[in-house]
Design an enzyme around this catalytic site. Structure first.
Site, PDB file in Angstrom:
ATOM      1  N   LEU A 108       1.698  -0.742  -0.589  1.00  0.00           N
ATOM      2  CA  LEU A 108       0.892  -1.783   0.037  1.00  0.00           C
ATOM      3  C   LEU A 108       1.036  -1.603   1.542  1.00  0.00           C
ATOM      4  O   LEU A 108       2.139  -1.347   2.029  1.00  0.00           O
ATOM      5  CB  LEU A 108       1.372  -3.178  -0.376  1.00  0.00           C
ATOM      6  CG  LEU A 108       1.270  -3.537  -1.867  1.00  0.00           C
ATOM      7  CD1 LEU A 108       1.874  -4.917  -2.116  1.00  0.00           C
ATOM      8  CD2 LEU A 108      -0.168  -3.492  -2.353  1.00  0.00           C
ATOM      9  N   ASP A 109      -0.064  -1.740   2.285  1.00  0.00           N
ATOM     10  CA  ASP A 109       0.042  -1.550   3.732  1.00  0.00           C
ATOM     11  C   ASP A 109       0.827  -2.695   4.364  1.00  0.00           C
ATOM     12  O   ASP A 109       1.123  -3.708   3.724  1.00  0.00           O
ATOM     13  CB  ASP A 109      -1.340  -1.367   4.372  1.00  0.00           C
ATOM     14  CG  ASP A 109      -2.209  -2.615   4.300  1.00  0.00           C
ATOM     15  OD1 ASP A 109      -1.733  -3.693   4.694  1.00  0.00           O
ATOM     16  OD2 ASP A 109      -3.372  -2.517   3.863  1.00  0.00           O
ATOM     17  N   ILE A 110       1.165  -2.534   5.617  1.00  0.00           N
ATOM     18  CA  ILE A 110       2.073  -3.466   6.292  1.00  0.00           C
ATOM     19  C   ILE A 110       1.536  -4.896   6.317  1.00  0.00           C
ATOM     20  O   ILE A 110       2.302  -5.863   6.323  1.00  0.00           O
ATOM     21  CB  ILE A 110       2.368  -2.966   7.732  1.00  0.00           C
ATOM     22  CG1 ILE A 110       3.536  -3.751   8.350  1.00  0.00           C
ATOM     23  CG2 ILE A 110       1.121  -3.014   8.600  1.00  0.00           C
ATOM     24  CD1 ILE A 110       4.044  -3.166   9.653  1.00  0.00           C
ATOM     25  N   ASN A 111       0.208  -5.059   6.294  1.00  0.00           N
ATOM     26  CA  ASN A 111      -0.392  -6.393   6.362  1.00  0.00           C
ATOM     27  C   ASN A 111      -0.727  -6.979   4.994  1.00  0.00           C
ATOM     28  O   ASN A 111      -1.291  -8.071   4.913  1.00  0.00           O
ATOM     29  CB  ASN A 111      -1.662  -6.339   7.218  1.00  0.00           C
ATOM     30  CG  ASN A 111      -1.365  -5.981   8.658  1.00  0.00           C
ATOM     31  OD1 ASN A 111      -0.424  -6.504   9.246  1.00  0.00           O
ATOM     32  ND2 ASN A 111      -2.145  -5.082   9.230  1.00  0.00           N
ATOM     33  N   THR A 112      -0.403  -6.261   3.931  1.00  0.00           N
ATOM     34  CA  THR A 112      -0.657  -6.744   2.573  1.00  0.00           C
ATOM     35  C   THR A 112       0.647  -7.222   1.955  1.00  0.00           C
ATOM     36  O   THR A 112       1.698  -6.623   2.160  1.00  0.00           O
ATOM     37  CB  THR A 112      -1.262  -5.622   1.704  1.00  0.00           C
ATOM     38  OG1 THR A 112      -2.489  -5.189   2.294  1.00  0.00           O
ATOM     39  CG2 THR A 112      -1.540  -6.113   0.291  1.00  0.00           C
TER      40      THR A 112
END
Length: 249
Positions: A108-112
């Site tokens: 998951l990306d850093i903002n998810t």
């Protein structure tokens, strides 16, 4: 107890079984100073010195059991083991393993935020991520922009992004009575390419400003599991997950 070199290193989390076989073909794996051979058997109690690209691989014998844990990832954490910028990583919060290491089932990306699975079995991780198994991922999404039925149909039929065409299996609008430029949706798709969801909405001139994964296959994120905490899957959930991934231990 003996085990094939590619199976052993895959279980240890260094790559999938095919990935290890490719390393062996490229002569990157050695046993006691000699180039390894695909299918070469290792005595787990007396494995000798195994190296990958010159790095010694510690082998500690113990009876092997596949484990899977569910982690509730908060925003702001990255999914790599090490980071040059010294940012928080999901691996810092996971329980320690004696002989193996945790492998992330996708990222998951850093903002998810939301559900992230980890296993100590490289083959299982590979099966869970492989597109051929079409395992569902479900998300809550908050989108900024104009969305009507035509836009939803476009996203379900497929849009072109950098990695090819991508489509949602389903899109469900949430809180339809609330008038706002930000709208919530529940979406399902069967693959997990890098930032795929954000790129899909961008193609219809919308911006994703909140993204939360709530399900991976048969595993649902418990409402009681706080961000930054984990739980181990029980036997029933594990068996169903194995079946979903066409995996045999």
């Amino acid at each position: 107890m003996n085990q094939k070199i590619q199976k052993l290193l895959s279980h240890l989390g260094y790559a999938s079984r095919r990935g290890i076989e490719q390393m062996i073909l490229e002569k990157e794996v050695s046993i006691n100073g000699k180039t390894a051979i695909i299918g070469q058997r290792i005595n787990l109690k007396h494995p000798g010195q195994i190296m990958i690209k010159g790095q010694i691989i510690p082998i500690k014998y113990q009876k092997y059991h596949t484990k899977v844990i569910l982690y509730n990832k908060p925003e702001g954490e990255i999914c790599t083991k090490k980071d040059q910028k010294n940012r928080n990583t999901v691996f810092n919060r996971l329980p320690l393993l004696d002989a193996y290491r945790w492998i992330s089932v996708g990222r998951l990306d850093i903002n998810t935020k939301g559900l992230l699975l980890f296993t100590n079995n490289g083959n299982l991780a590979n099966q869970l991520m492989h597109p051929k198994n079409k395992i569902e991922r479900e998300y809550y999404i908050r989108v900024f922009g104009y969305v009507n039925n035509k836009i939803i149909n476009i996203l379900q039929n497929g849009v072109k992004i950098k990695t090819g065409y991508a489509a949602f299996k389903s899109i469900e609008s949430i809180n339809t009575r609330i008038v706002s430029k930000n709208k919530w949706f529940k979406v399902v798709l069967c693959e997990g390419k890098n930032r795929e969801i954000r790129h899909m909405w961008k193609q219809v001139k919308c911006q994703v400003n909140r993204l939360i994964r709530i399900r991976y296959g048969n595993i649902i994120l418990p409402k009681t599991l706080q961000p930054g905490h984990w739980m181990q899957l029980n036997t029933i959930l594990l068996k169903n997950l194995f079946k979903l991934a066409s995996f045999q231990e």
